[in-house]
Write a protein that holds these residues in place. Structure first.
Motif, PDB file in Angstrom:
ATOM      1  N   SER A   1     -75.359  -5.499  -7.802  1.00  0.00           N
ATOM      2  CA  SER A   1     -74.667  -5.323  -9.031  1.00  0.00           C
ATOM      3  C   SER A   1     -75.255  -5.786 -10.198  1.00  0.00           C
ATOM      4  O   SER A   1     -76.107  -6.751  -9.959  1.00  0.00           O
ATOM      5  N   THR A   2     -75.039  -5.414 -11.229  1.00  0.00           N
ATOM      6  CA  THR A   2     -75.885  -5.650 -12.433  1.00  0.00           C
ATOM      7  C   THR A   2     -74.674  -6.433 -13.085  1.00  0.00           C
ATOM      8  O   THR A   2     -73.462  -6.247 -12.955  1.00  0.00           O
ATOM      9  N   PHE A   3     -74.959  -7.534 -13.922  1.00  0.00           N
ATOM     10  CA  PHE A   3     -73.922  -8.324 -14.716  1.00  0.00           C
ATOM     11  C   PHE A   3     -74.256  -8.467 -16.243  1.00  0.00           C
ATOM     12  O   PHE A   3     -75.529  -8.221 -16.467  1.00  0.00           O
TER      13      PHE A   3
ATOM     14  N   LYS B   1     -72.032 -12.963 -16.978  1.00  0.00           N
ATOM     15  CA  LYS B   1     -71.953 -13.086 -15.585  1.00  0.00           C
ATOM     16  C   LYS B   1     -70.671 -12.330 -15.020  1.00  0.00           C
ATOM     17  O   LYS B   1     -70.220 -12.421 -13.982  1.00  0.00           O
ATOM     18  N   ARG B   2     -70.242 -11.278 -15.854  1.00  0.00           N
ATOM     19  CA  ARG B   2     -69.259 -10.416 -15.395  1.00  0.00           C
ATOM     20  C   ARG B   2     -70.047  -9.127 -14.905  1.00  0.00           C
ATOM     21  O   ARG B   2     -70.878  -8.741 -15.434  1.00  0.00           O
ATOM     22  N   ILE B   3     -69.374  -8.417 -13.848  1.00  0.00           N
ATOM     23  CA  ILE B   3     -69.793  -7.080 -13.350  1.00  0.00           C
ATOM     24  C   ILE B   3     -69.730  -6.055 -14.002  1.00  0.00           C
ATOM     25  O   ILE B   3     -68.570  -5.909 -14.774  1.00  0.00           O
TER      26      ILE B   3
ATOM     27  N   ARG C   1     -66.826   2.141 -12.028  1.00  0.00           N
ATOM     28  CA  ARG C   1     -68.006   2.199 -11.097  1.00  0.00           C
ATOM     29  C   ARG C   1     -69.041   1.309 -11.196  1.00  0.00           C
ATOM     30  O   ARG C   1     -69.179   1.082 -12.711  1.00  0.00           O
ATOM     31  N   THR C   2     -69.502   0.542 -10.560  1.00  0.00           N
ATOM     32  CA  THR C   2     -70.880  -0.458 -10.723  1.00  0.00           C
ATOM     33  C   THR C   2     -71.866   0.512 -10.648  1.00  0.00           C
ATOM     34  O   THR C   2     -71.983   1.523 -10.170  1.00  0.00           O
ATOM     35  N   ASN C   3     -73.138  -0.272 -10.679  1.00  0.00           N
ATOM     36  CA  ASN C   3     -74.350   0.376 -10.652  1.00  0.00           C
ATOM     37  C   ASN C   3     -74.827   0.774  -9.286  1.00  0.00           C
ATOM     38  O   ASN C   3     -75.745   1.581  -8.909  1.00  0.00           O
TER      39      ASN C   3
END
Length: 113
Positions: free
Chosen positions: A3-5, A9-11, A18-20
């Motif tokens: 996951s990217t932040f 430092k939050r997702i 949706r995350t990456n």
């Protein structure tokens, strides 16, 4: 997981939580926004609705914010200044008497702090 932040430092998530990473979603304290249980709950419901193919939505202006101090402080909605910036008519009113609020009833407080 990959996951990217963001810089704090939050997702990072899109508007559908949706995350990456394919199939991974994030809500609540790990994404941008205030760290409030009510926010996480609403985001969780919206996220599941989105996953189920429905149109999940969170009205962030309607999520209460609470500061657990003595006395407790709470607020919901936009501020008076934000309402004025949006061209909304602003009205002020008093809240119900203290003795009708949730905390004083079981604790037998009658006057406030």
């Amino acid at each position: 997981m990959g996951s990217t932040f963001d810089e704090q430092k939050r997702i990072k998530v899109d508007k559908h939580f949706r995350t990456n990473v394919e199939g991974i979603y994030a809500i609540g304290d790990v994404i941008a926004g205030p760290m409030l249980a009510h926010k996480a709950e609403d985001e969780g419901i919206a996220c599941v609705e989105i996953i189920a193919g429905k149109s999940g939505h969170v009205n962030y202006d309607a999520i209460p914010g609470i500061i657990y101090t003595n006395p407790e402080l709470a607020g919901v909605g936009i501020t008076e200044d934000q309402a004025k910036e949006k061209g909304m008519e602003v009205a002020n009113w008093e809240v119900s008497p203290f003795v009708l609020m949730a905390v004083p009833l079981p604790t037998k407080m009658s006057k406030g702090w």
